[in-house]
Design an enzyme around this catalytic site. Structure first.
Site, short mmCIF file in Angstrom:
data_model
loop_
_atom_site.label_atom_id
_atom_site.label_comp_id
_atom_site.label_asym_id
_atom_site.label_seq_id
_atom_site.Cartn_x
_atom_site.Cartn_y
_atom_site.Cartn_z
N HIS A 194 47.78 114.98 32.00
CA HIS A 194 48.40 116.17 31.38
C HIS A 194 49.80 116.43 31.95
O HIS A 194 49.96 117.29 32.81
CB HIS A 194 47.51 117.40 31.63
CG HIS A 194 46.27 117.41 30.82
ND1 HIS A 194 46.15 118.10 29.62
CD2 HIS A 194 45.07 116.81 31.02
CE1 HIS A 194 44.94 117.92 29.13
NE2 HIS A 194 44.26 117.15 29.96
N GLU A 209 52.13 118.03 30.70
CA GLU A 209 52.60 119.39 30.37
C GLU A 209 52.19 120.40 31.44
O GLU A 209 52.72 121.51 31.48
CB GLU A 209 52.07 119.82 28.99
CG GLU A 209 50.60 120.23 28.92
CD GLU A 209 49.62 119.06 28.95
OE1 GLU A 209 50.04 117.90 29.14
OE2 GLU A 209 48.40 119.34 28.80
N CYS A 213 45.66 113.08 26.64
CA CYS A 213 44.22 113.26 26.87
C CYS A 213 43.46 113.19 25.54
O CYS A 213 43.40 112.13 24.94
CB CYS A 213 43.98 114.53 27.67
SG CYS A 213 42.42 114.46 28.57
N1 GLN Z 1 37.03 114.90 27.44
C1 GLN Z 1 37.85 115.28 26.31
C2 GLN Z 1 37.50 114.45 25.10
O1 GLN Z 1 36.81 113.49 25.21
C3 GLN Z 1 39.31 115.15 26.63
C4 GLN Z 1 39.66 116.08 27.77
C5 GLN Z 1 41.05 116.61 27.73
O2 GLN Z 1 41.75 116.53 26.72
N2 GLN Z 1 41.45 117.23 28.80
O3 GLN Z 1 37.91 114.74 24.00
#
Ligand code: GLN
Length: 201
Positions: free
Chosen positions: A167, A169, A74
């Protein structure tokens, strides 16, 4: 584990499940002797601000350029990208030949779960938990797309980096962490053979 902010303990549990020992990285010196690094989800702008001040971003980049495997999920995927589509500049680790779009599926209300086929991992699909997730907007020839959702790449790898927009994890599925740790073991073993002190742990 990059532990500037974000979902650190869940990754630590996943890595322990696949037999890895972990340590928290907050400053450049914490990278010494590490064989691999996980950059968790969180908020990439916060990572950039906090880690940028300490010199951690170029230090991480230097280690990855020297061959240290890294897993980014992410916001971690965003940090590893060479560029961000449709957004202003923000501090990144960079180095992976992808351009990502932040919050690509929509903002908080659009967080969702979906089965994600990852052919490199075989059946069954992974349960993808997407939280304000990015997607990969463009990828260069060095990039192997590992998974797509809704026609957009959401997981990929190159020689040193594995990234996922979701995610892993947060589920009990350890297959992506295992893929990463296998890489770490292979690269640490190769470096030991060359007599390098890197990877001493
Ligand atoms: N929206 C976040 C970003 O742009 C990422 C979201 C996340 O890591 N769950 O950094």
């Amino acid at each position: 584990m990059l532990a500037v902010q974000g979902a650190v303990s869940e990754h630590e549990a996943a890595l322990a499940d696949v037999g890895a020992r972990t340590r928290r990285v907050r400053a450049p010196g914490d990278l010494d002797g590490l064989d691999g690094l996980v950059i968790p989800g969180g908020e990439s702008t916060t990572f950039g601000l906090v880690a940028g001040e300490s010199g951690l971003l170029p230090a991480v980049r230097g280690r990855i350029d020297a061959g240290m495997p890294v897993l980014g999920t992410c916001a971690g995927m965003i940090m590893l990208a060479d560029g961000i589509a449709g957004g202003g500049p923000q501090p990144l680790v960079g180095g992976m030949d992808i351009v990502v779009r932040r919050n690509a599926f929509g903002r908080q209300v659009h967080s969702f779960e979906a089965d994600v086929e990852v052919p490199a991992l075989g059946a069954p699909p992974m349960r993808g938990i997407f939280i304000r997730a990015p997607w990969i907007e463009a990828a260069g020839p060095s990039i192997e797309v590992l998974a797509e959702h809704g026609g957009h790449p959401v997981a990929a790898r190159d020689a040193t980096r594995i990234v996922a927009a979701f995610h892993p994890e947060l589920t009990g599925d350890r297959r992506l962490h295992r893929m990463f740790v296998e890489r770490v073991r292979a690269s640490a073993g190769a470096q030991h053979k060359e007599g390098s002190v890197v990877g001493a742990q």
